[in-house]
Design an enzyme around this catalytic site. Structure first.
Site, PDB file in Angstrom:
ATOM      1  N   CYS A 279       4.326  11.116  -7.760  1.00 46.05           N
ATOM      2  CA  CYS A 279       3.872  12.484  -7.471  1.00 46.05           C
ATOM      3  C   CYS A 279       2.765  12.926  -8.422  1.00 46.05           C
ATOM      4  O   CYS A 279       1.633  13.102  -8.002  1.00 46.05           O
ATOM      5  CB  CYS A 279       5.056  13.446  -7.568  1.00 46.05           C
ATOM      6  SG  CYS A 279       6.244  13.197  -6.260  1.00 46.05           S
TER       7      CYS A 279
HETATM    8  N1  LIG Z   1      10.226  10.489  -4.943  1.00 43.50           N
HETATM    9  C1  LIG Z   1      10.019  11.727  -5.350  1.00 43.50           C
HETATM   10  O1  LIG Z   1      10.440  12.113  -6.423  1.00 43.50           O
HETATM   11  C2  LIG Z   1       9.256  12.709  -4.481  1.00 43.50           C
HETATM   12  C3  LIG Z   1       9.345  14.066  -4.803  1.00 43.50           C
HETATM   13  C4  LIG Z   1       8.677  14.982  -4.026  1.00 43.50           C
HETATM   14  C5  LIG Z   1       7.904  14.553  -2.951  1.00 43.50           C
HETATM   15  N2  LIG Z   1       7.812  13.218  -2.673  1.00 43.50           N
HETATM   16  C6  LIG Z   1       6.994  12.826  -1.505  1.00 43.50           C
HETATM   17  O2  LIG Z   1       7.871  12.512  -0.437  1.00 43.50           O
HETATM   18  C7  LIG Z   1       7.314  11.460   0.359  1.00 43.50           C
HETATM   19  C8  LIG Z   1       8.286  10.305   0.420  1.00 43.50           C
HETATM   20  O3  LIG Z   1       8.475   9.809  -0.878  1.00 43.50           O
HETATM   21  P1  LIG Z   1       9.686   8.877  -1.290  1.00 43.50           P
HETATM   22  O4  LIG Z   1       9.709   8.853  -2.787  1.00 43.50           O
HETATM   23  O5  LIG Z   1      10.930   9.259  -0.561  1.00 43.50           O
HETATM   24  O6  LIG Z   1       9.162   7.475  -0.747  1.00 43.50           O
HETATM   25  P2  LIG Z   1      10.020   6.143  -0.546  1.00 43.50           P
HETATM   26  O7  LIG Z   1       9.066   5.024  -0.589  1.00 43.50           O
HETATM   27  O8  LIG Z   1      11.202   6.150  -1.465  1.00 43.50           O
HETATM   28  O9  LIG Z   1      10.597   6.301   0.929  1.00 43.50           O
HETATM   29  C9  LIG Z   1       9.812   6.307   2.068  1.00 43.50           C
HETATM   30  C10 LIG Z   1      10.541   5.588   3.166  1.00 43.50           C
HETATM   31  O10 LIG Z   1       9.748   5.678   4.354  1.00 43.50           O
HETATM   32  C11 LIG Z   1       9.855   4.439   5.047  1.00 43.50           C
HETATM   33  N3  LIG Z   1       8.732   4.321   5.963  1.00 43.50           N
HETATM   34  C12 LIG Z   1       7.451   3.952   5.715  1.00 43.50           C
HETATM   35  N4  LIG Z   1       6.712   4.022   6.840  1.00 43.50           N
HETATM   36  C13 LIG Z   1       7.541   4.422   7.824  1.00 43.50           C
HETATM   37  C14 LIG Z   1       7.368   4.665   9.192  1.00 43.50           C
HETATM   38  N5  LIG Z   1       6.171   4.549   9.778  1.00 43.50           N
HETATM   39  N6  LIG Z   1       8.427   5.034   9.914  1.00 43.50           N
HETATM   40  C15 LIG Z   1       9.650   5.175   9.327  1.00 43.50           C
HETATM   41  N7  LIG Z   1       9.880   4.971   8.020  1.00 43.50           N
HETATM   42  C16 LIG Z   1       8.827   4.598   7.275  1.00 43.50           C
HETATM   43  C17 LIG Z   1       9.883   3.408   3.937  1.00 43.50           C
HETATM   44  O11 LIG Z   1      10.435   2.188   4.405  1.00 43.50           O
HETATM   45  C18 LIG Z   1      10.759   4.102   2.909  1.00 43.50           C
HETATM   46  O12 LIG Z   1      12.128   3.805   3.072  1.00 43.50           O
HETATM   47  C19 LIG Z   1       5.969  11.105  -0.280  1.00 43.50           C
HETATM   48  O13 LIG Z   1       4.967  11.854   0.331  1.00 43.50           O
HETATM   49  C20 LIG Z   1       6.156  11.579  -1.713  1.00 43.50           C
HETATM   50  O14 LIG Z   1       4.916  11.896  -2.323  1.00 43.50           O
HETATM   51  C21 LIG Z   1       8.496  12.294  -3.402  1.00 43.50           C
END
Ligand SMILES: NC(=O)c1ccc[n+]([C@@H]2O[C@H](COP(=O)([O-])OP(=O)(O)OC[C@H]3O[C@@H](n4cnc5c(N)ncnc54)[C@H](O)[C@@H]3O)[C@@H](O)[C@H]2O)c1
Length: 439
Positions: A279
């Site tokens: 992030c």
């Molecule tokens: N991790 C954090 O602390 C956090 C906090 C706030 C916001 N975010 C935001 O949230 C979003 C997700 O982050 P995250 O940390 O959960 O990512 P992550 O990589 O842990 O999870 C994302 C998931 O999406 C899946 N994926 C990818 N492409 C896909 C598709 N086309 N269809 C279905 N599934 C698909 C992946 O396999 C994965 O399991 C990002 O935009 C991130 O910036 C993350």
């Protein structure tokens, strides 16, 4: 804007209120899985969709792969039939709500990589039918929901706010935070229309404690970027202050603690070996990319990005200097790194500054080992490294460097046994010792 009754007669409203709405979450990672669990726990039937079959299989077996979600919480929901997962997007047809929580990384050129959002939306669009609520949660630049997602769903004359509902709601989850989790972090939501906002707010209100409606998707997108840019810039400021204090022989940690006694108008941020995670080092560049298109240079962001990017080099210089003071060149020295996750007590190494520090040290000819109770191995440019037990390394190492101050490390025992420690996290705040070199 919120609860104005514009969705009064919509059938989805009733389904959400009596919790018969079938909830979908696309992307079951750090953000999506906790969200799916909250809605299942609130009594909804939740279907997760992910492209990774291994995650889907583990979820369906009731086995958690996310540290913040204990298997004891997940398994009963799966066994009760309230939570399941699939790789098959055709289930979208039967869902009433769909939260999109897919990754939004940056390309090497620091341009947003929208491919995950596009690919998820393309799949959703194939099976899309009227009456659904779709909410984008992935962090992104202002305008994404209206400019990119809306045209993909508003096909065949479907109108947002009437035939379906579309919102943006930023995810603010802070992995490893014992106080604030998905349920009690206020949820900002902004819709394409007032009816969309109202439906989105009604939906989140069923499972989460506080909902904060805003007037547009762009306001919700920008709010998330403000939060993370605020952190990134303030960390850049204290990192620069740390470099200044170092030059002037002042303890930067003491300075920050003293300033933080001011009961108003100051909020402490702390220096460190560099930014990590998915992030803070990334999100502000979504904003600078977007504003560049509007002819505005995001100068604070670029400057803080530069300073934060210097920190791994600064840490390696400190290690080199500390070894030199002991008449040891870094080339051939054994440096043991404590902690490689991007922050304390979590297992995530994405963008972790530890990876940069290790690579820089290796390039200088040091032999590098590491310990991290949460990270058994790491991938580096062209190779990998396995974690070593703390006991096996700290005594032999010429220098131990604390990059991530996990609570599991026994700092007193380590101090007793090492020759030299470079402490980038002030883990030895209350200890005076000739062995310790602070950031
Ligand atoms: N991790 C954090 O602390 C956090 C906090 C706030 C916001 N975010 C935001 O949230 C979003 C997700 O982050 P995250 O940390 O959960 O990512 P992550 O990589 O842990 O999870 C994302 C998931 O999406 C899946 N994926 C990818 N492409 C896909 C598709 N086309 N269809 C279905 N599934 C698909 C992946 O396999 C994965 O399991 C990002 O935009 C991130 O910036 C993350």
């Amino acid at each position: 804007m919120y609860n104005r009754g514009v969705i009064m007669s919509n059938p989805l409203r009733q389904k959400i209120q009596d919790r018969t709405a079938r909830v979908g979450v696309v992307g079951l990672g750090y953000v999506g899985l906790p969200l799916a669990v909250e809605f299942a726990d609130a009594g909804f039937h939740v279907t997760g969709i992910d492209v990774q079959a291994s995650k889907v299989d583990r979820l369906n077996a009731g086995d958690s792969y996310i540290q913040d979600i204990p298997t004891e919480i997940l398994r009963p929901l799966v066994e009760a039939g309230r939570l399941r997962a699939t790789t098959d997007f055709s289930v979208v047809r039967d869902l009433d709500t769909i939260d999109i929580c897919v990754p939004t990384p940056l390309r090497k050129t620091k341009d947003p990589d929208m491919s995950y959002i596009v690919s998820a939306c393309e799949e959703i669009a194939k099976h899309f039918t009227p009456g659904k609520l779709v909410i984008l949660e992935s962090t992104t630049y202002p305008g994404t929901t209206d400019e990119l997602v809306l045209p993909m769903l508003a096909k065949d004359g479907l109108k947002a706010g009437a035939d379906f509902f579309l919102c943006f709601s930023p995810e603010r989850v802070d992995p490893g935070n014992p106080t604030y989790q998905t349920k009690n972090i206020p949820k900002v939501v902004g819709g394409v229309t007032a009816a969309c906002t109202e439906m989105g707010a009604l939906f989140y209100g069923q499972a989460l404690e506080h909902v904060v409606p805003v007037s547009s998707t762009s306001a919700a997108e920008m709010a998330k970027l403000l939060e993370n840019t605020f952190r990134m810039i303030n960390i850049g400021l204290v990192n620069e202050l740390a470099m200044m204090c170092d030059r002037m022989g002042i303890n930067v940690w003491e300075v920050i603690d003293a300033a933080a006694t001011k009961p108003f108008g100051f909020m402490p941020f702390y220096p460190g070996p560099g930014l990590g995670g998915h992030c803070i080092p990334i999100d502000p560049f979504y904003l600078s990319w977007k504003t560049k298109q509007a002819g505005i240079e995001a100068r604070f962001i670029e400057l803080a990005g530069y300073i934060n990017g210097q920190m791994p080099h600064f840490v390696v210089d400190k290690i080199q200097g500390a070894l030199n003071d002991q008449s040891k060149p870094v080339k051939g020295s054994h440096v043991h790194v404590l902690g490689v996750a991007y922050k304390r007590n979590i297992d995530d190494v994405r963008e972790s500054p530890a990876l940069d520090v290790i690579l820089l040290l290796q390039r200088l000819g040091a032999r590098v080992t590491y310990s991290d109770p949460y990270v058994p191995s790491i991938r580096l440019d062209g190779g990998s490294l396995e974690a070593s037990p703390v006991d096996a390394c700290v005594e032999q190492a010429d220098c131990v460097v604390i990059i991530t101050d996990h609570s599991d490390f026994d700092y007193e025992a380590i101090h007793e046994r090492v020759r030299l420690i470079v402490d980038t996290r002030n883990a030895y705040k209350n200890r005076k010792s000739e062995k310790i070199v602070r950031l």
